[in-house]
Design a protein around this motif. Sequence first.
Motif: not given
Length: 403
Positions: A29-32, A61-65, A173-181, A198-201
């Motif tokens: 789930l990516l939210l933006g 609002l934008w959602t994605g994967a 080792d398994a989870l990362a937080l992600r942010g982007e423009v 922004a989202g969880l990877e």
Amino acid sequence: MKFNKIALAVIAAVAAPVAAQAGVTVSPLLLGYHYTDSAEDAQRKLFGVDEKNGESLDSGLWTGAALGLELTPSTQFQVEYGVANTDTTVVVNDREVSGAEADAKQQTISGNFLIGTEQFTGYNPATKFKPYVLVGAGQSKIKIEDKASGQELDESKDTIGNIGLGARYLVNDALALRGEVRGIHNFDNDWWEGLALAGLEVTLGGRLAPVVPVAPVQEPVAPVKPAAVVVEDRIVDTDRDGVPDHLDACPGTEANTVVDARGCPVQVNLVEELRQELRVFFDYDKSAIKPQYREEVAKVAAQMREFPNATAVIEGHASRESARSNARYNQRLSEARANAVKSMLTNEFGVAPTRLNAVGYGFDRPIAPNDTAEGRAMNRRVEAVITGTKTTTVNQTKDMVVQ
């Protein structure tokens, strides 16, 4: 949102067979926020008459994967699907018409390269903050429908390009937080849109480990052989190996060394076996390795470098805290503990992940009773058994037993 759910299902189906492979990432789930104000004039011309008479999509609002594959420890390729459901703004003679808006839906699917800036500054596995540059392309589909009747009013399918900046923060080792423009360019209609997300990877099977350089092996330099010495017709054997100096091809042999007819040492192969055990204990409901065990993991890594064919079986375990303990949760916890040790061996000490097998057993294999705090602390553990062999070529001595 129906197409969005289908895309998530497809990503999950593709991810399942490769879950055991290192370097596969899933962003469920990516939210933006999707910014479209800069495209208003071009959209009014496309969905109307000109810049002063037409309709344009509102920002919203934008959602994605996304599903990705790591190409290097700092770069990956991702397939991404996103959707934005908004209204439209209708303008007649350059004035907004209230109540005339329609439903608008924009869907995008694209392939993007996330290129880590460590490609240019040097890979540092200890740094948790991972900035990257995004470059990609794909397709955008816009559909406009009447709010009351649901009748389709307009539609557009266009080629798009993506360019942006972002960063990931590695939680473990398994989870990362992600942010982007990023900026999104519509090539077919020549307009720009913006997106901040922004989202969880989630990384499946562990991240790719950096390649550890191997030092070149230098060829041994053969010793200079002195000329044979004959003194007054007497046989001289300076190194006392049983071969006269004038026939000795390898003078200066050390005492007690077995030699052949030429006076050179006879070499034999010695096989040395390795068996080492590692035990790491964890806090309640945790999979982080405590600092006092890092030195023990480092010793295992040093032995695995000394024995190039050595392998390790890493077993993770959990404690049954009560009679109602959740077996499925403790299974995942034990797997996370095993993968934490595997990750430290690969990411911090350069052991190839193909030499390591991590497996979790939940609370099915206790080594102490679970009805005491001390027993439960003993059961919250990782056990690893490292085995291998090493062959060394040495000169045979007269007191050596050769089988």
